[in-house]
Write an enzyme that holds these catalytic residues in place. Structure first.
Site, PDB file in Angstrom:
ATOM      1  N   HIS A   1       6.384 -26.976   3.303  1.00 21.93           N
ATOM      2  CA  HIS A   1       5.543 -28.042   2.751  1.00 21.93           C
ATOM      3  C   HIS A   1       4.473 -27.486   1.824  1.00 21.93           C
ATOM      4  O   HIS A   1       3.480 -28.161   1.537  1.00 21.93           O
ATOM      5  CB  HIS A   1       4.920 -28.837   3.896  1.00 21.93           C
ATOM      6  CG  HIS A   1       5.934 -29.465   4.792  1.00 21.93           C
ATOM      7  ND1 HIS A   1       6.490 -30.706   4.550  1.00 21.93           N
ATOM      8  CD2 HIS A   1       6.540 -28.996   5.914  1.00 21.93           C
ATOM      9  CE1 HIS A   1       7.372 -30.985   5.493  1.00 21.93           C
ATOM     10  NE2 HIS A   1       7.423 -29.961   6.328  1.00 21.93           N
TER      11      HIS A   1
ATOM     12  N   GLU B   1       0.832  -1.199   0.000  1.00 24.23           N
ATOM     13  CA  GLU B   1       0.000   0.000   0.000  1.00 24.23           C
ATOM     14  C   GLU B   1       0.868   1.252   0.000  1.00 24.23           C
ATOM     15  O   GLU B   1       0.471   2.299  -0.519  1.00 24.23           O
ATOM     16  CB  GLU B   1      -0.933  -0.004   1.213  1.00 24.23           C
ATOM     17  CG  GLU B   1      -2.106   0.962   1.076  1.00 24.23           C
ATOM     18  CD  GLU B   1      -3.167   0.766   2.137  1.00 24.23           C
ATOM     19  OE1 GLU B   1      -4.195   0.133   1.833  1.00 24.23           O
ATOM     20  OE2 GLU B   1      -2.970   1.233   3.271  1.00 24.23           O
TER      21      GLU B   1
ATOM     22  N   LYS C   1     -13.745   1.555  -4.101  1.00 28.57           N
ATOM     23  CA  LYS C   1     -14.758   1.998  -3.132  1.00 28.57           C
ATOM     24  C   LYS C   1     -15.859   2.794  -3.828  1.00 28.57           C
ATOM     25  O   LYS C   1     -17.051   2.602  -3.581  1.00 28.57           O
ATOM     26  CB  LYS C   1     -14.115   2.884  -2.060  1.00 28.57           C
ATOM     27  CG  LYS C   1     -13.312   2.171  -0.996  1.00 28.57           C
ATOM     28  CD  LYS C   1     -12.853   3.215   0.013  1.00 28.57           C
ATOM     29  CE  LYS C   1     -11.993   2.629   1.090  1.00 28.57           C
ATOM     30  NZ  LYS C   1     -11.538   3.670   2.043  1.00 28.57           N
TER      31      LYS C   1
END
Length: 541
Positions: free
Chosen positions: A377, A346, A506
């Protein structure tokens, strides 16, 4: 600066600079020459593709890029977040020396200390049980409702410092997906639950939607009058908080010079303080302040954030590595990669320079990771043998908190060190074949299998070693990475402290809500969006 970058590229292209296996074989002092220590925190960068010439050029790059001057501008309160005309002073929140820090000719430290004292008083009252719920019962569960910087920091730090929890149980709700709040509420007794609503503006859609659900939970179970006993807020929107039903002595503010992803040190850290206590929260701030002083005072070659940022820039813009893996060998740091993902991406995920022109070269990398040994793994296969080189950053404590499980911690350490060594050394074709034939495999079969067991090596990594993951150590580690992001941002020539990339989605979501609700037509949106709206509507109950 560009000339120095070109010199770095030319130097890095030589085999001597990037053949790590040969570099270690030729220099038994390589570790001591390319590692640096601050108190008990050791940073080993000897397994990066650097030599003395490259580090000298990186030091020169920092000076040419004005990192030191920009650093002083940040600490002194200059509005370096110029797109929003704001100072960047998360460092003031942990300014334990209490030296004056001026913003618009006003010392901010009295306000910082005032909020910290109010937080401590409230946290002590909740922890001791002197501040109770509406029915007189002690608070046993604290739920933080926030998103982004109002969530990731508290979640990460509260989990990391689990051995220091002696307060109420901590829960965190962020996602607007109703499942998140619903699953949390199922665990709670309304009579013993406190909700902290963390939103500077008290308008964040995800946070306020979840807050409304939590409010109904309390009001329906205990009555409207109980709301004021079961809620607190971290916000500056006093009128909106009051309208929600939260009283003024339960509101904790912060300032526009505190970015969300840098806000764990502020009142956003209230759930952490309640979990570990004000004294331990103070040690958390102490650790960050110690790193601030180190960053500000240490010479570049001895300065952990400087070196980490310079190597990060080098990996991204000289060696062209598009990603970095954060690999803490500590299960309690399992949310640290996600926290750094927001902090880094960000901040430095920008395509425009401070001059408003396109970034030359590359800006911030993709940041991701998981704790060891789990990641071994899962995705380490690609890090070891994939076609992309992914710089790795390991973290390991010398000591755990479970002395009776010392052997397991030793296994953890062995795995961490083995991974960094394997990435550096690799395994040649001849070594792979010799290993197979030593176990009785025929030469012809070994010739066929051996290529699949080759590791190219020369995969760069940095390893951090520290004593123990205490509040002080965690504060110091977070501040180290904050300053690393700052250094890289200065070298990328971007503003690391705005986040306009969050806004467009947004805005579009606000316009799409009535379409999703069936109140408006999807006409005017692209055909894909129209098709998706139709498909979802067809499946909706």
């Amino acid at each position: 600066m560009q000339a120095t970058i070109e010199k770095l590229k030319a130097t890095a292209s030589s085999t001597a600079a990037t053949d790590l296996r040969a570099a270690f074989a030729a220099d038994d002092q390589r570790f001591s020459r390319f590692s640096v220590k601050f108190d008990d925190l050791l940073m080993d960068y000897s397994k990066c593709a650097v030599n003395e010439e490259i580090v000298t050029l990186l030091e020169q790059l920092a000076r040419e890029g004005g990192v030191e001057a920009k650093r002083e501008e940040m600490f002194s309160g200059k509005a370096i977040n110029f797109t929003e005309d704001r100072a960047v002073l998360h460092t003031a929140l942990r300014n334990r020396s209490n030296t004056p820090v001026l913003v618009d000719d006003k010392d901010v430290m009295p306000d910082v200390n005032g909020v910290l004292a109010a937080m401590g008083k409230f946290a002590d009252a909740i922890r001791s049980g002197s501040l109770k719920g509406a029915t007189g019962k002690k608070i046993t569960d604290v739920v933080n409702i926030g998103i982004g910087g109002s969530d990731l920091g508290p979640v990460m730090a509260t989990l990391a410092l689990a051995p220091f929890h002696d307060g109420p149980r901590a829960h965190f709700v962020s996602n607007i997906d109703g499942a998140h709040i619903a699953d949390t509420l199922k665990l709670l007794d309304p009579e013993t639950s406190l909700f902290i609503i963390a939103s500077k503006t008290f308008t964040t859609i995800e946070t306020m939607t979840n807050a409304a659900t939590a409010r109904r939970f309390i009001a329906e179970k205990l009555g409207e009058g109980a709301v004021k006993h079961h809620f607190a807020a971290v916000s500056t929107a006093l009128d909106k908080v009051a309208a929600f039903g939260i009283e003024s002595d339960r509101i904790f503010g912060f300032w526009d010079w505190v970015g969300g992803r840098y806000s764990i040190w502020s009142a956003i850290g209230l759930p952490l303080m309640i979990a570990i206590g004000p004294d331990n929260f103070g040690k958390f701030l102490d650790g960050a302040h110690a790193m601030d002083r180190h960053f500000r005072e240490a010479p570049i070659r001895e300065n952990l954030p400087m070196l980490l940022g310079l190597i990060g820039f080098y990996n991204r813009n000289v060696l062209d590595y598009p990603t970095r893996a954060i690999l803490p060998y500590d299960q309690r740091l399992s949310r640290f990669p996600a926290y750094l993902q927001q902090l880094d991406m960000e901040s430095n995920g920008k395509g425009v320079t401070i001059d408003g022109t396109p970034v030359e070269g590359q800006s911030g990398p993709v940041v991701w990771g998981e704790p060891g040994t789990n990641g071994q793994h899962a995705f380490y296969q690609l890090i070891h043998q994939g076609t992309s080189v992914i710089p790795a950053e390991f973290m390991i404590a010398a000591n755990g908190f479970e002395p009776e499980l010392r052997h397991q911690h030793q296994l953890l350490i062995a795995n961490c060190l083995a991974q960094s060594e394997a990435l550096m050394k690799g395994r040649t074709l001849a070594e792979a074949k010799a290993q197979l034939t030593s176990k009785g495999m025929e030469d012809s079969q070994a010739d066929f299998i051996a290529p699949h067991r080759v590791f190219t090596g020369n995969r760069p990594s940095i390893t951090f070693v520290y004593d123990k993951l205490t509040p002080f150590a965690l504060g110091r580690l977070i501040a180290l990475y904050e300053h690393r992001v700052f250094v890289e941002g200065v070298l990328f020539r971007i503003n690391s402290f705005d986040q306009w990339g969050v806004e467009l989605g947004k805005e579009l979501a606000t316009g799409l809500l009535p379409v999703v609700e069936g109140k408006e037509s999807a006409a005017g949106h692209d055909s894909s969006t129209q098709g998706l709206v139709k498909a979802l509507a067809g499946l909706a109950g």
